[in-house]
Design a protein around this motif. Structure first.
Motif, PDB file in Angstrom:
ATOM      1  N   ASP A  17     -64.424  -4.229  54.315  1.00 22.52           N
ATOM      2  CA  ASP A  17     -65.446  -3.628  53.467  1.00 22.52           C
ATOM      3  C   ASP A  17     -65.344  -4.293  52.099  1.00 22.52           C
ATOM      4  OD1 ASP A  17     -67.120  -2.144  51.945  1.00 22.52           O
ATOM      5  OD2 ASP A  17     -66.008  -0.255  52.136  1.00 22.52           O
ATOM      6  N   ALA A  18     -66.177  -5.323  51.909  1.00 22.69           N
ATOM      7  CA  ALA A  18     -66.072  -6.161  50.704  1.00 22.69           C
ATOM      8  C   ALA A  18     -66.346  -5.370  49.435  1.00 22.69           C
ATOM      9  CB  ALA A  18     -67.051  -7.334  50.806  1.00 22.69           C
ATOM     10  N   GLU A  19     -67.039  -4.245  49.556  1.00 23.31           N
ATOM     11  CA  GLU A  19     -67.439  -3.521  48.351  1.00 23.31           C
ATOM     12  C   GLU A  19     -66.470  -2.417  47.957  1.00 23.31           C
ATOM     13  OE1 GLU A  19     -71.535  -2.580  48.567  1.00 23.31           O
ATOM     14  OE2 GLU A  19     -72.079  -4.688  48.741  1.00 23.31           O
ATOM     15  N   ASN A  20     -65.392  -2.300  48.725  1.00 20.98           N
ATOM     16  CA  ASN A  20     -64.348  -1.350  48.353  1.00 20.98           C
ATOM     17  C   ASN A  20     -63.730  -1.827  47.025  1.00 20.98           C
ATOM     18  OD1 ASN A  20     -61.555  -0.321  48.239  1.00 20.98           O
ATOM     19  ND2 ASN A  20     -62.117   0.609  50.209  1.00 20.98           N
ATOM     20  N   ALA A  21     -63.612  -0.901  46.056  1.00 19.69           N
ATOM     21  CA  ALA A  21     -63.129  -1.291  44.724  1.00 19.69           C
ATOM     22  C   ALA A  21     -61.720  -1.886  44.789  1.00 19.69           C
ATOM     23  CB  ALA A  21     -63.159  -0.084  43.797  1.00 19.69           C
ATOM     24  N   ALA A  22     -60.895  -1.369  45.717  1.00 17.39           N
ATOM     25  CA  ALA A  22     -59.529  -1.893  45.826  1.00 17.39           C
ATOM     26  C   ALA A  22     -59.558  -3.348  46.299  1.00 17.39           C
ATOM     27  CB  ALA A  22     -58.727  -1.042  46.809  1.00 17.39           C
ATOM     28  N   ASP A  81     -72.839 -14.852  46.980  1.00 18.18           N
ATOM     29  CA  ASP A  81     -72.165 -13.922  47.885  1.00 18.18           C
ATOM     30  C   ASP A  81     -73.219 -12.970  48.451  1.00 18.18           C
ATOM     31  OD1 ASP A  81     -68.981 -13.013  48.218  1.00 18.18           O
ATOM     32  OD2 ASP A  81     -70.401 -11.394  48.619  1.00 18.18           O
ATOM     33  N   ILE A  82     -72.935 -12.433  49.621  1.00 16.83           N
ATOM     34  CA  ILE A  82     -73.914 -11.532  50.253  1.00 16.83           C
ATOM     35  C   ILE A  82     -73.916 -10.143  49.602  1.00 16.83           C
ATOM     36  CG2 ILE A  82     -72.432 -10.513  52.037  1.00 16.83           C
ATOM     37  CD1 ILE A  82     -74.777 -11.045  54.005  1.00 16.83           C
ATOM     38  N   SER A  83     -72.830  -9.809  48.908  1.00 15.98           N
ATOM     39  CA  SER A  83     -72.701  -8.451  48.372  1.00 15.98           C
ATOM     40  C   SER A  83     -73.334  -8.323  46.987  1.00 15.98           C
ATOM     41  CB  SER A  83     -71.215  -8.069  48.307  1.00 15.98           C
ATOM     42  OG  SER A  83     -71.043  -7.003  47.411  1.00 15.98           O
ATOM     43  N   GLU A  84     -74.343  -7.477  46.913  1.00 17.72           N
ATOM     44  CA  GLU A  84     -75.023  -7.249  45.635  1.00 17.72           C
ATOM     45  C   GLU A  84     -74.062  -6.609  44.622  1.00 17.72           C
ATOM     46  OE1 GLU A  84     -78.922  -6.235  46.299  1.00 17.72           O
ATOM     47  OE2 GLU A  84     -79.409  -6.175  44.171  1.00 17.72           O
ATOM     48  N   THR A  85     -73.221  -5.694  45.114  1.00 21.11           N
ATOM     49  CA  THR A  85     -72.267  -5.016  44.224  1.00 21.11           C
ATOM     50  C   THR A  85     -71.306  -6.024  43.594  1.00 21.11           C
ATOM     51  OG1 THR A  85     -72.358  -3.152  45.742  1.00 21.11           O
ATOM     52  CG2 THR A  85     -70.574  -3.131  44.152  1.00 21.11           C
ATOM     53  N   ILE A  87     -71.778  -9.250  43.239  1.00 23.18           N
ATOM     54  CA  ILE A  87     -72.514 -10.158  42.348  1.00 23.18           C
ATOM     55  C   ILE A  87     -72.757  -9.471  40.996  1.00 23.18           C
ATOM     56  CG2 ILE A  87     -74.776 -11.290  42.017  1.00 23.18           C
ATOM     57  CD1 ILE A  87     -72.813 -12.861  43.836  1.00 23.18           C
ATOM     58  N   GLN A  88     -73.068  -8.187  41.040  1.00 20.99           N
ATOM     59  CA  GLN A  88     -73.275  -7.455  39.777  1.00 20.99           C
ATOM     60  C   GLN A  88     -71.969  -7.386  38.980  1.00 20.99           C
ATOM     61  OE1 GLN A  88     -75.062  -3.670  40.689  1.00 20.99           O
ATOM     62  NE2 GLN A  88     -77.008  -4.641  41.194  1.00 20.99           N
ATOM     63  N   TYR A  89     -70.869  -7.155  39.703  1.00 22.24           N
ATOM     64  CA  TYR A  89     -69.554  -7.105  39.041  1.00 22.24           C
ATOM     65  C   TYR A  89     -69.249  -8.462  38.384  1.00 22.24           C
ATOM     66  CZ  TYR A  89     -64.468  -7.038  38.545  1.00 22.24           C
ATOM     67  OH  TYR A  89     -63.197  -7.138  38.038  1.00 22.24           O
ATOM     68  N   ALA A  90     -69.487  -9.555  39.157  1.00 26.55           N
ATOM     69  CA  ALA A  90     -69.189 -10.902  38.655  1.00 26.55           C
ATOM     70  C   ALA A  90     -70.068 -11.219  37.435  1.00 26.55           C
ATOM     71  CB  ALA A  90     -69.403 -11.934  39.767  1.00 26.55           C
ATOM     72  N   ARG A  91     -71.332 -10.820  37.485  1.00 26.47           N
ATOM     73  CA  ARG A  91     -72.238 -11.061  36.336  1.00 26.47           C
ATOM     74  C   ARG A  91     -71.736 -10.314  35.100  1.00 26.47           C
ATOM     75  NH1 ARG A  91     -77.753 -10.171  39.637  1.00 26.47           N
ATOM     76  NH2 ARG A  91     -78.050 -12.286  40.380  1.00 26.47           N
ATOM     77  N   ALA A  92     -71.274  -9.071  35.313  1.00 23.15           N
ATOM     78  CA  ALA A  92     -70.776  -8.274  34.183  1.00 23.15           C
ATOM     79  C   ALA A  92     -69.537  -8.944  33.588  1.00 23.15           C
ATOM     80  CB  ALA A  92     -70.455  -6.859  34.645  1.00 23.15           C
ATOM     81  N   GLN A  93     -68.660  -9.477  34.467  1.00 19.55           N
ATOM     82  CA  GLN A  93     -67.459 -10.176  33.980  1.00 19.55           C
ATOM     83  C   GLN A  93     -67.852 -11.389  33.135  1.00 19.55           C
ATOM     84  OE1 GLN A  93     -64.209  -9.789  33.995  1.00 19.55           O
ATOM     85  NE2 GLN A  93     -64.168  -7.873  35.127  1.00 19.55           N
ATOM     86  N   CYS A 103     -73.128 -18.313  36.592  1.00 17.35           N
ATOM     87  CA  CYS A 103     -74.204 -17.439  37.082  1.00 17.35           C
ATOM     88  C   CYS A 103     -73.941 -17.094  38.547  1.00 17.35           C
ATOM     89  CB  CYS A 103     -75.574 -18.072  36.877  1.00 17.35           C
ATOM     90  SG  CYS A 103     -75.849 -19.516  37.836  1.00 17.35           S
ATOM     91  N   PHE A 104     -74.538 -16.005  38.983  1.00 18.85           N
ATOM     92  CA  PHE A 104     -74.239 -15.468  40.313  1.00 18.85           C
ATOM     93  C   PHE A 104     -75.527 -15.046  41.004  1.00 18.85           C
ATOM     94  CE2 PHE A 104     -70.490 -14.942  37.691  1.00 18.85           C
ATOM     95  CZ  PHE A 104     -69.480 -15.377  38.528  1.00 18.85           C
ATOM     96  N   GLU A 105     -75.609 -15.341  42.304  1.00 14.55           N
ATOM     97  CA  GLU A 105     -76.803 -14.988  43.075  1.00 14.55           C
ATOM     98  C   GLU A 105     -76.394 -14.367  44.406  1.00 14.55           C
ATOM     99  OE1 GLU A 105     -79.771 -15.247  41.894  1.00 14.55           O
ATOM    100  OE2 GLU A 105     -79.252 -16.453  40.136  1.00 14.55           O
TER     101      GLU A 105
END
Ligand SMILES: C[S@@+](CC[C@H](N)C(=O)[O-])C[C@H]1O[C@@H](n2cnc3c(N)ncnc32)[C@H](O)[C@@H]1O
Length: 304
Positions: A17-22, A81-85, A87-93, A103-105
């Motif tokens: 589960d790639a979107e698990n915060a851990a 990456d396929i995960s929107e979550t 990508i949003q995290y990476a953009r925020a970083q 940039c991230f898509e």
């Protein structure tokens, strides 16, 4: 993205589960350790000053992209990456670190990339084993080479399952290997490893790369080593996230897994624990249409 188990068993989904915060925290921590043991973000001998556009496939939370963008501020570094979550995290970083060249898509590697051909000086891909299979690897490598510039570099870096002196930890790695095999994710022949490392060079060669080079690295996470605490915490998370995959693949039972997991945690934090993680990086160049340029004045060169 909670991976659909049917998808997993057909060998066409991501096993965690790639979107698990851990998992995000684990990948960011591992990224730092791996870059360190590999001596930096670029393949050995590649000159960063010549790189203008860089692409990272399945970038996860963006650790490699962010560090590359920081080290080479003149380069535009793109992570997909396929995960929107993620990508949003990476953009925020990138934003909080002031990295305007990162940039991230959102993109699915299993589909043709909606990117122009011949456009990146370096295409990087690390740890795709959990999402690709022997059937899909060649297609993705071919597509990665398509978007690489003639004379540019395509680089693949993969990990084998770690080895250690912990009996339960070792058994969990063996179950993982067996689940990979059962779901058609390992390369033949069946053996005690996933079979991806010996294939990296031939995947590059078959796609049309030349001047292929390889470097092996070992990350020691034995008790007392610098990487011990961080990598063991990482395996603590990874093993828990891999549990549904092992159960669905039918290689263990909940009771057996939970017992092994509890014992593996004790082993990893024992003062006698010894563990090694093997990493192989392989990279090659895309052929220039002008045969006179191959191996000489290509857009990217290295001092091999
Ligand atoms: C093990 S992580 C590797 C992340 C990063 N490359 C690293 O080394 O830290 C695998 C990544 O693949 C992504 N992924 C899974 N299936 C994908 C697909 N079909 N297309 C693109 N990315 C995918 C996941 O979201 C996850 O971020």
């Amino acid at each position: 993205m909670v991976a659909s188990q049917n998808h997993i068993l057909r060998g066409c989904g991501y096993i965690l589960d790639a979107e698990n915060a851990a998992e995000t925290a684990r990948l960011m921590l591992r990224d730092r350790l791996v870059n360190e043991v590999m001596g930096g973000v670029l393949p050995e001998g590649v000159e960063g000053r010549r790189l203008e556009s860089i692409l990272d496939l399945a970038c996860g939370p963006g650790g490699w992209v962010l560090e590359t963008a920081q080290c080479y501020p003149w380069a535009r570094v793109t992570g997909i990456d396929i995960s929107e979550t993620l990508i949003q995290y990476a953009r925020a970083q990138a934003q909080v670190q002031g990295l305007r060249n990162a940039c991230f898509e959102v993109m699915d590697l299993l589909e043709p990339f909606p990117l122009p051909g011949d456009s990146f000086d370096l295409v990087n891909a690390r740890d795709l084993t959990g999402l690709l299979t022997p059937a899909t690897w060649p297609r993705v490598v071919h597509e990665a080479l398509r978007v690489c510039r003639p004379g540019g570099i395509l680089r693949l870096t993969e990990f084998e399952r770690p080895i250690s002196n912990g009996a339960a930890f070792t058994q969990l790695q063996e179950l993982t290997r067996r689940a990979f095999q059962r779901t058609g994710r390992s390369f033949a022949p069946p053996s005690h490893h996933l079979g991806i490392l010996p294939r990296l060079a031939s995947l590059l060669r078959d796609a049309g790369c030349y001047q292929i080079q390889q470097r092996a690295y070992v990350l020691d996470f034995s008790a007392g080593s610098e990487a011990h605490e961080a990598l063991c915490r990482g395996y603590e998370v990874e093993l828990l996230l891999i549990r549904p995959f092992l159960l669905e693949a039918g290689v263990t039972t909940p009771a057996e897994f939970d017992d092994l997991y509890r014992r593996a945690l004790v082993e990893m934090f024992d003062e006698d624990f010894a563990g090694l993680c093997y990493i192989l990086s392989a990279w090659g160049k895309k052929v220039c249409p002008d045969p006179g340029l191959n191996g000489r004045e290509a857009p990217v060169s290295w001092s091999a």
